[in-house]
Design a protein around this motif. Structure first.
Motif, PDB file in Angstrom:
ATOM      1  N   PRO A 198       0.814  -1.215   0.000  1.00 48.70           N
ATOM      2  CA  PRO A 198       0.000   0.000   0.000  1.00 48.70           C
ATOM      3  C   PRO A 198       0.851   1.269   0.000  1.00 48.70           C
ATOM      4  O   PRO A 198       1.989   1.267   0.464  1.00 48.70           O
ATOM      5  CB  PRO A 198      -0.782  -0.100   1.311  1.00 48.70           C
ATOM      6  N   ILE A 199       0.266   2.326  -0.514  1.00 48.68           N
ATOM      7  CA  ILE A 199       0.919   3.643  -0.505  1.00 48.68           C
ATOM      8  C   ILE A 199       0.766   4.251   0.885  1.00 48.68           C
ATOM      9  O   ILE A 199      -0.272   4.110   1.530  1.00 48.68           O
ATOM     10  CB  ILE A 199       0.258   4.549  -1.565  1.00 48.68           C
ATOM     11  N   HIS A 200       1.823   4.901   1.355  1.00 45.26           N
ATOM     12  CA  HIS A 200       1.741   5.613   2.637  1.00 45.26           C
ATOM     13  C   HIS A 200       1.686   7.102   2.356  1.00 45.26           C
ATOM     14  O   HIS A 200       2.680   7.679   1.906  1.00 45.26           O
ATOM     15  CB  HIS A 200       2.962   5.288   3.503  1.00 45.26           C
ATOM     16  N   PRO A 201       0.549   7.740   2.607  1.00 46.82           N
ATOM     17  CA  PRO A 201       0.453   9.171   2.329  1.00 46.82           C
ATOM     18  C   PRO A 201       1.321   9.994   3.270  1.00 46.82           C
ATOM     19  O   PRO A 201       1.727   9.506   4.331  1.00 46.82           O
ATOM     20  CB  PRO A 201      -1.025   9.503   2.547  1.00 46.82           C
ATOM     21  N   VAL A 202       1.604  11.234   2.883  1.00 44.76           N
ATOM     22  CA  VAL A 202       2.365  12.138   3.747  1.00 44.76           C
ATOM     23  C   VAL A 202       1.642  12.232   5.089  1.00 44.76           C
ATOM     24  O   VAL A 202       0.456  12.523   5.136  1.00 44.76           O
ATOM     25  CB  VAL A 202       2.454  13.544   3.106  1.00 44.76           C
ATOM     26  N   PRO A 203       2.359  11.942   6.203  1.00 47.44           N
ATOM     27  CA  PRO A 203       1.672  11.972   7.492  1.00 47.44           C
ATOM     28  C   PRO A 203       1.349  13.407   7.926  1.00 47.44           C
ATOM     29  O   PRO A 203       2.069  14.327   7.559  1.00 47.44           O
ATOM     30  CB  PRO A 203       2.669  11.333   8.456  1.00 47.44           C
ATOM     31  N   PRO A 204       0.277  13.579   8.709  1.00 46.67           N
ATOM     32  CA  PRO A 204      -0.139  14.928   9.115  1.00 46.67           C
ATOM     33  C   PRO A 204       0.978  15.683   9.841  1.00 46.67           C
ATOM     34  O   PRO A 204       1.091  16.899   9.695  1.00 46.67           O
ATOM     35  CB  PRO A 204      -1.320  14.693  10.061  1.00 46.67           C
ATOM     36  N   GLY A 207       7.586  15.613   3.296  1.00 43.98           N
ATOM     37  CA  GLY A 207       6.370  16.422   3.410  1.00 43.98           C
ATOM     38  C   GLY A 207       5.627  16.567   2.096  1.00 43.98           C
ATOM     39  O   GLY A 207       4.591  17.232   2.034  1.00 43.98           O
ATOM     40  N   ALA A 208       6.178  15.958   1.031  1.00 46.80           N
ATOM     41  CA  ALA A 208       5.607  16.209  -0.297  1.00 46.80           C
ATOM     42  C   ALA A 208       5.162  14.954  -1.036  1.00 46.80           C
ATOM     43  O   ALA A 208       4.258  15.001  -1.861  1.00 46.80           O
ATOM     44  CB  ALA A 208       6.640  16.947  -1.156  1.00 46.80           C
ATOM     45  N   THR A 209       5.808  13.834  -0.751  1.00 44.93           N
ATOM     46  CA  THR A 209       5.638  12.657  -1.607  1.00 44.93           C
ATOM     47  C   THR A 209       4.931  11.524  -0.862  1.00 44.93           C
ATOM     48  O   THR A 209       5.390  11.099   0.200  1.00 44.93           O
ATOM     49  CB  THR A 209       7.030  12.152  -2.074  1.00 44.93           C
ATOM     50  N   ASP A 210       3.834  11.033  -1.419  1.00 48.44           N
ATOM     51  CA  ASP A 210       3.220   9.825  -0.869  1.00 48.44           C
ATOM     52  C   ASP A 210       4.178   8.675  -1.165  1.00 48.44           C
ATOM     53  O   ASP A 210       4.708   8.566  -2.273  1.00 48.44           O
ATOM     54  CB  ASP A 210       1.861   9.569  -1.531  1.00 48.44           C
ATOM     55  N   LEU A 211       4.403   7.826  -0.167  1.00 47.36           N
ATOM     56  CA  LEU A 211       5.468   6.828  -0.300  1.00 47.36           C
ATOM     57  C   LEU A 211       4.972   5.517  -0.897  1.00 47.36           C
ATOM     58  O   LEU A 211       3.955   4.969  -0.470  1.00 47.36           O
ATOM     59  CB  LEU A 211       6.088   6.555   1.071  1.00 47.36           C
ATOM     60  N   LYS A 212       5.731   5.028  -1.876  1.00 49.52           N
ATOM     61  CA  LYS A 212       5.485   3.694  -2.425  1.00 49.52           C
ATOM     62  C   LYS A 212       6.693   2.847  -2.056  1.00 49.52           C
ATOM     63  O   LYS A 212       7.809   3.141  -2.515  1.00 49.52           O
ATOM     64  CB  LYS A 212       5.348   3.755  -3.944  1.00 49.52           C
TER      65      LYS A 212
END
Ligand code: 6R9
Length: 645
Positions: free
Chosen positions: A5-11, A424-429
């Motif tokens: 799964p992709i990990h979105p930029v955390p808050p 802070g910018a890239t959703d992680l794959k």
């Protein structure tokens, strides 16, 4: 591509230096208005004694790049002096010894004094601007002082990894004509001692031009001593002044040479210059690691590799950061060492190589769980492709699913990170190096050299100059042009393959040339082959890589003994030892298969493609072997394949 799964930029990274919007805007500007972008960055990140008149010039297709022409600055001033008004008492380096009881904090003012003293010693020995200095050191603060002292007086350092053998040291000293060597009596690593001075002594028997060998006392063991040449570091540095004026350097003056392996011949001395290198080191450090004032940054690399140059030393110190330097190994005294260090020094960012992650993953979660790791905010990976399973473990167990992972792709030749997610910018794959850094124009080429549009796979190339670009191969500019700028005219050829997915993320698939990546260390197959055939009983050797669970790749050697020589276990042991003495322990073969013949074309070229398949145990799919001079050698090799342990 992974199904992970992709990990979105955390808050909690919402206020990062760079967010998705600023990344897109700044990246676009860095391409559309390259000169304006880099001029702004050079003003923001560096202190110049004299401004440049031209941001960049030179014909990229010929490998030419001159950045910040006319500009003058000094790297050690930028990494130390300019921080003193605000940070004299702040820690610059945290040193953690091999022995968990040993550590030291070195403030910016202490760093200043120690670098100045060493620089004065070097000057007193006649070392000046443009002279080459070989540094063969363990991971002790003096290694950092030595590099910075060279930068201070304009000498060019050539750091040789402390794991390299005397022969490898000799080759590197002679290639760059180093006249000064800085080393230590012995190094400590994983509870063992490394005989550094003894190795240097052996190396120097073939280096008549070396007039000075400065020796740091680490273990205090007795050393052979050549009066006049050998000097104790601790004695010499007390006899000189504590101030040393930095040499005014041109932006394009050389800063260092660092040897790295290529697909052919002997290692090449990659040369980096002053302004462009330091700028990109400084900028990438701040943005990739979202570095904040006062944070503790730990890069586990050795200073003998480019990662140690850029992210233990130059990038962090140019930012006035706190950089941790570790003398030991992740598994000593046990596999919990890294996490103990994280807690002990309240490390905020931890940057390591996939091979270490896989090795620590293999021993399970318990050593990690013994620590709190509450201080960690960000994790990083570098040196080789990271498999998504290792990525997930690193993320979930080490980072408690809280710390983004920046998987940074770059090379000795690029000087600084080129492809990376920004936290802070890239959703992680998991497994993707992701997006180009500012100012980095990438392309994927097909076999014919045409650019691939959109999603696809091909050769990874760079389309335009960047400030920390390799300037030359020391002493062999033509080789630089041939290696990097002639495969595909107009492009810098990385030697790596990559795929780009539908979202524009880059996934590095590994080397497409004859370069192996053993535990994150580059090793040319040609170097290992040359070592093997030095043995009088060996006629020929061909070396390929195969997938290795921990090291990423292992070294598989096909070796043909001389007529009449019976292969034996003792011959095998001699060959392994020969690789260690010729190159270093990292070059020891994992597998040696005796090969009465090697698969060759009628023109005598070894078909490595076939050997790779055999080493990888893909023998059902050897492809076309009809062009071989003698196809029957393949049957013999397949039947006698050695199963790696
Ligand atoms: C920084 C460094 C460079 C080679 C490079 C590539 C491999 C480095 C990587 C990676 C996949 C990453 N590499 N980082 N592959 N993902 N994040 O390692 O320099 O020693 O010169 O090696 O390492 O194959 O071409 P260097």
């Amino acid at each position: 591509m992974s199904e992970f799964p992709i990990h979105p930029v955390p808050p909690h990274f919402a206020d990062a230096h760079i967010n998705a919007k600023t990344y897109a805007a700044l990246y676009q500007r860095s391409i559309d208005d390259r000169d304006g972008f880099w001029a702004d960055m050079a003003t923001e990140f560096l202190s110049w004694d004299q401004p440049w008149h031209t941001v960049v010039e030179g014909d990229f297709s010929k490998g030419e790049a001159r950045w910040f022409g006319g500009g003058k600055l000094n790297v050690s001033y930028n990494c130390i002096d300019r921080h003193l008004p605000e940070r004299a008492g702040q820690t610059a380096l945290i040193w953690e010894g091999d022995n968990p009881a040993d550590s030291e904090h070195i403030s910016y003012s202490q760093l200043h004094e120690r670098v100045c003293r060493l620089a004065n010693v070097l000057r007193a020995r006649g070392v000046g601007k443009g002279d080459r200095v070989c540094i063969y050191m363990p991971m002790i603060p003096e290694a950092a002082y030595a590099m910075l002292a060279c930068a201070r007086i304009g000498a060019i350092h050539s750091v040789v990894f402390g794991g390299f053998s005397p022969t490898a040291i000799t080759d590197r000293i002679l290639d760059a004509d180093c006249r000064t060597v800085i080393t230590a009596d012995e190094g400590r690593r994983g509870g063992k001692v490394v005989p550094l001075k003894t190795n240097v002594d052996t190396a120097l028997t073939s280096c008549p031009n070396v007039h000075t060998c400065l020796v740091v006392r680490v273990t205090g063991s007795t050393q052979a001593w050549q009066e006049g040449r050998d000097i104790w570091y601790h004695e010499a540095t007390t006899e000189v002044a504590r101030e040393c004026s930095p040499e005014l350097m041109d932006a394009e003056d050389p800063l260092f040479i660092l040897y790295t392996s290529g697909s052919t011949g002997k290692p090449k001395g990659v040369l980096h210059t002053t302004g462009g290198y330091l700028l990109q080191a400084a900028m990438t450090f701040k943005y990739t690691f979202d570095y904040r004032e006062g944070e503790v940054f730990w890069c586990t690399a050795d200073v003998g590799w480019v990662t140690g140059h850029t992210y233990i030393l130059y990038g962090p110190l140019a930012n006035g950061a706190i950089s941790l330097m570790f003398e030991g190994v992740p598994t000593y005294p046990d596999a919990g060492r890294c996490w103990e260090i994280v807690d002990k020094h309240q490390v905020n960012t931890f940057y390591t190589a996939p091979t270490a992650i896989r090795a620590l993953h293999a021993v399970g979660d318990a050593p990690v769980k013994r620590s709190s790791r509450d201080s960690l905010r960000l994790l990083g990976s570098v040196g080789e492709p990271i498999n998504p399973e290792a990525w997930e473990w690193y993320y979930r167990v080490v980072g408690d699913s809280r710390c983004p992972i920046v998987d940074t792709w770059w090379q000795t030749e690029t000087g600084a990170q080129m492809i990376t997610p920004l936290p802070g910018a890239t959703d992680l794959k998991p497994g993707a190096a992701s997006m180009p850094m500012f100012g980095v124009e990438l392309a994927l080429l097909d076999e014919g050299g045409a650019e691939i549009e959109g999603a696809g796979a091909g050769y990874l190339v760079i389309k335009s100059s960047w400030p920390s670009q390799i300037r030359t191969i020391y002493g062999d500019h033509q080789r630089m042009v041939e290696t990097y700028f002639s495969h595909y005219p107009g492009y810098y050829f990385t030697g790596d393959g990559a795929t780009r997915d539908q979202d524009g993320y880059y996934w590095i698939t590994g080397r497409v040339d004859d370069v192996l990546n053993i535990s994150g260390h580059r090793m040319g197959t040609a170097e290992i082959e040359s070592a093997l055939v030095l043995h009088e009983d060996i006629a020929e050797a061909a070396v390929v890589g195969y997938p290795h669970d921990i090291k990423g790749q292992g070294i598989y050697c096909f070796v043909t003994p001389m007529d009449g020589v019976e292969p034996s276990e003792s011959l095998r042991a001699e060959l392994v030892a020969l690789c260690a003495t010729e190159i270093g322990a990292i070059a020891k073969p994992d597998v040696i298969q005796w090969a009465p013949g090697l698969p060759k074309t009628r023109s005598g070229k070894i078909m490595r493609r076939i050997l790779r398949k055999i080493a990888e145990n893909e023998v059902g799919n050897l492809g076309d072997i009809s062009t071989l001079a003698d196809p029957s050698v393949v049957d013999h090799l397949v039947a006698n394949r050695v199963h790696p342990e």
